[in-house]
Write an enzyme that holds these catalytic residues in place. Structure first.
Site, PDB file in Angstrom:
ATOM      1  N   LYS A  89     -30.162   3.260   3.968  1.00  0.00           N
ATOM      2  CA  LYS A  89     -30.557   2.595   4.842  1.00  0.00           C
ATOM      3  C   LYS A  89     -30.279   1.212   4.813  1.00  0.00           C
ATOM      4  O   LYS A  89     -29.220   1.169   2.867  1.00  0.00           O
ATOM      5  CB  LYS A  89     -31.452   2.351   5.745  1.00  0.00           C
ATOM      6  CG  LYS A  89     -32.564   1.781   4.776  1.00  0.00           C
ATOM      7  CD  LYS A  89     -34.384   1.982   5.977  1.00  0.00           C
ATOM      8  CE  LYS A  89     -35.386   0.928   4.959  1.00  0.00           C
ATOM      9  NZ  LYS A  89     -36.716   2.090   5.020  1.00  0.00           N
ATOM     10  N   ARG A 148     -45.846   0.996  15.001  1.00  0.00           N
ATOM     11  CA  ARG A 148     -44.493   0.744  14.863  1.00  0.00           C
ATOM     12  C   ARG A 148     -43.979   1.414  16.035  1.00  0.00           C
ATOM     13  O   ARG A 148     -43.656   1.076  17.103  1.00  0.00           O
ATOM     14  CB  ARG A 148     -43.531   0.543  13.758  1.00  0.00           C
ATOM     15  CG  ARG A 148     -42.717  -0.568  13.486  1.00  0.00           C
ATOM     16  CD  ARG A 148     -42.306  -0.558  12.573  1.00  0.00           C
ATOM     17  NE  ARG A 148     -41.773   0.243  11.352  1.00  0.00           N
ATOM     18  CZ  ARG A 148     -41.254   0.765   9.710  1.00  0.00           C
ATOM     19  NH1 ARG A 148     -41.088  -0.416   9.162  1.00  0.00           N
ATOM     20  NH2 ARG A 148     -40.700   0.971  10.022  1.00  0.00           N
ATOM     21  N   TYR A 208     -28.836 -32.006  -6.774  1.00  0.00           N
ATOM     22  CA  TYR A 208     -29.407 -32.689  -5.199  1.00  0.00           C
ATOM     23  C   TYR A 208     -31.055 -32.950  -5.718  1.00  0.00           C
ATOM     24  O   TYR A 208     -31.270 -32.154  -6.538  1.00  0.00           O
ATOM     25  CB  TYR A 208     -29.312 -32.018  -4.591  1.00  0.00           C
ATOM     26  CG  TYR A 208     -28.243 -31.896  -3.952  1.00  0.00           C
ATOM     27  CD1 TYR A 208     -26.984 -33.036  -3.313  1.00  0.00           C
ATOM     28  CD2 TYR A 208     -27.023 -30.155  -3.983  1.00  0.00           C
ATOM     29  CE1 TYR A 208     -25.766 -32.759  -3.240  1.00  0.00           C
ATOM     30  CE2 TYR A 208     -26.246 -30.417  -3.522  1.00  0.00           C
ATOM     31  CZ  TYR A 208     -25.523 -31.183  -2.906  1.00  0.00           C
ATOM     32  OH  TYR A 208     -24.096 -31.040  -2.392  1.00  0.00           O
ATOM     33  N   MET A 238     -25.163 -24.754  -2.996  1.00  0.00           N
ATOM     34  CA  MET A 238     -24.302 -23.401  -1.524  1.00  0.00           C
ATOM     35  C   MET A 238     -23.366 -22.522  -2.778  1.00  0.00           C
ATOM     36  O   MET A 238     -23.681 -21.819  -2.227  1.00  0.00           O
ATOM     37  CB  MET A 238     -23.859 -24.500  -0.539  1.00  0.00           C
ATOM     38  CG  MET A 238     -23.223 -23.393   0.662  1.00  0.00           C
ATOM     39  SD  MET A 238     -22.029 -24.112   1.159  1.00  0.00           S
ATOM     40  CE  MET A 238     -23.463 -24.964   2.563  1.00  0.00           C
TER      41      MET A 238
HETATM   42  C1  LIG Z   1     -37.191   2.308   3.959  1.00  0.00           C
HETATM   43  C2  LIG Z   1     -37.784   3.968   4.366  1.00  0.00           C
HETATM   44  C3  LIG Z   1     -38.260   4.962   3.133  1.00  0.00           C
HETATM   45  C4  LIG Z   1     -38.199   4.018   1.977  1.00  0.00           C
HETATM   46  O1  LIG Z   1     -39.368   3.352   2.038  1.00  0.00           O
HETATM   47  P1  LIG Z   1     -39.025   3.075  -0.535  1.00  0.00           P
HETATM   48  O2  LIG Z   1     -40.171   2.597  -0.111  1.00  0.00           O
HETATM   49  O3  LIG Z   1     -38.382   1.718  -0.009  1.00  0.00           O
HETATM   50  O4  LIG Z   1     -39.395   4.505  -1.013  1.00  0.00           O
HETATM   51  C5  LIG Z   1     -38.552   5.888   4.009  1.00  0.00           C
HETATM   52  N1  LIG Z   1     -39.238   6.126   4.596  1.00  0.00           N
HETATM   53  C6  LIG Z   1     -38.929   5.481   6.092  1.00  0.00           C
HETATM   54  C7  LIG Z   1     -38.968   6.036   7.707  1.00  0.00           C
HETATM   55  C8  LIG Z   1     -38.451   4.065   5.990  1.00  0.00           C
HETATM   56  O5  LIG Z   1     -37.673   3.111   6.962  1.00  0.00           O
END
Ligand SMILES: *Cc1c(COP(=O)(O)O)cnc(C)c1O
Length: 378
Positions: A36, A134, A268, A316
């Site tokens: 993802k 969630r 800065y 920046m």
């Molecule tokens: C992101 C995610 C994972 C992976 O988690 P990691 O800690 O990166 O291994 C697995 N399952 C779901 C539903 C996630 O959202």
């Protein structure tokens, strides 16, 4: 996004490291690698291709759009968009492209039903709420879910999934065990009616720390990119002994080398004042491309293989390093903000080091660098 920046800084992605990390997490047939958010900043399609070559049979992505990009790239595996289908266009795409969207409430279940076509099976991943608070169906809702699944023509619950909230925290072990217990009960109820359904509970921390909860499919994410979720805990060694390799390095060119007299200050806010005649290198990366301003004076980098402190406030598009102790730094040399080649006895800055300095986790560091810098693959 990362293809169209004009930044001189670069994200270097080691696809071989990702492939090896995948192998370290288990058998390919029992994994659903999590790619993802553009593969945590490493690039969705290149990462999916290397994992496909390594035998991956499934992918977990965030959105239906990410899943479509994988189909466009010719990947035919099971693809689970973890956020589910969010619009009618998403649902149509999910059906057309044979995706396996997550369904975790009755509204989504009815939308899935409405998009099932005669002669075409829509596979879904049923999400159960076991303690993350969630997404997902509760245990109480499950009988009604099962009834409804049985009555919809053309739907196939291919997976049942849930997610740990603190499998990376040894002190929360009892809570994690309770999540395993709830998931077992809920997935058993589904399996009575749908015996082929595959069960998946474990993220990286669960995959490493809870072998009794692997079920058919584990979902490692951060470990593929080199992160140990147990870093800084009493279970750190459980992850460390796998020998995971970071897959992302970040470089930027030195664009100026300046001699400072004693008393001269840099950048800065004058956070750095030379205590003696000094040499400062100006490096072309800044907070606009994810070198967080909160890192000012709190990190280091490798220049010509040697570790040097970052000094002065992060700008920046520029940062400064004190290179007084390393001779002959020249404009055009490469500074490594994360990773990079180190001389013997010198250590690169890891994404974990940077996350620690920022009070965050390596996931965020990787996503932001990868999202905001041009990527090169090796
Ligand atoms: C992101 C995610 C994972 C992976 O988690 P990691 O800690 O990166 O291994 C697995 N399952 C779901 C539903 C996630 O959202």
């Amino acid at each position: 996004m990362s293809d169209c920046t004009f930044s001189p800084s670069l994200c270097h992605i080691d696809l071989g490291a990702i492939r090896r990390n995948f192998g370290r997490m288990g058998e390919a047939h029992a994994l659903m690698p999590v790619i993802k958010s553009d593969a945590y900043g490493h690039g969705l399609v290149p990462v999916a291709r290397v994992l496909s070559d390594a035998g991956a049979r499934r992918f977990a992505v965030g959105t239906v759009s990410e899943a479509m990009a994988l189909r466009d790239a010719g990947l035919r595996q099971t693809i689970v968009p973890l956020l589910g289908a969010l619009t009618d266009v998403d649902w149509q795409g999910a059906v057309m492209q044979g995706l396996t969207p997550v369904v975790g409430n009755f509204d989504q279940l009815e939308r899935a039903a409405a998009h099932c076509h005669a002669g075409r099976t829509l596979r879904v991943a049923i999400k159960c709420e076991t303690g993350m608070g969630r997404l997902g169906f509760s245990q109480k809702e499950l009988p009604q879910v099962i009834d409804r699944l049985r009555s919809i023509q053309g739907i196939e619950p291919a997976m049942v999934i849930s997610h740990f909230s603190c499998a990376d925290m040894p002190e929360q072990e009892a809570y994690t065990q309770e999540q395993v217990r709830r998931f077992t009960a809920m997935s058993d109820a589904l399996r009575e009616v749908f015996p082929e359904i595959e069960r998946s509970l474990c993220n990286t921390a669960g995959t490493i720390g809870r072998p009794e909860a692997h079920f058919e499919v584990c979902r490692p994410g951060i470990s593929l990119y080199g992160g140990n979720p147990f870093t800084g805990t009493t279970w750190e060694d459980k992850g460390a002994k796998l020998g995971l390799e970071w897959a992302m390095s970040v470089s930027a060119p030195v664009i100026e080398v300046r001699q400072l007299a004693e008393g001269q200050s840099v950048s800065y806010g004058r956070l750095f004042t030379a205590q003696k005649p000094s040499v400062v290198a100006v490096v072309a990366i800044g907070y606009a491309t994810a070198f967080n301003r909160a890192l000012s004076t709190r990190t280091a980098m490798l220049v010509n293989g040697r570790r040097v402190p970052q000094v002065g406030r992060v700008c920046m598009g520029m940062i400064m390093a004190d290179v007084t102790n390393i001779p002959q730094v020249r404009v055009g040399d490469t500074a490594w903000l994360v990773g990079g080649p180190a001389d013997p006895g010198q250590t690169p800055v890891t994404p974990q080091d940077m996350a620690d300095a920022l009070g965050t986790i390596s996931y965020e560091v990787l996503c932001l660098f990868g999202g905001m810098n041009p990527r090169v693959y090796g």
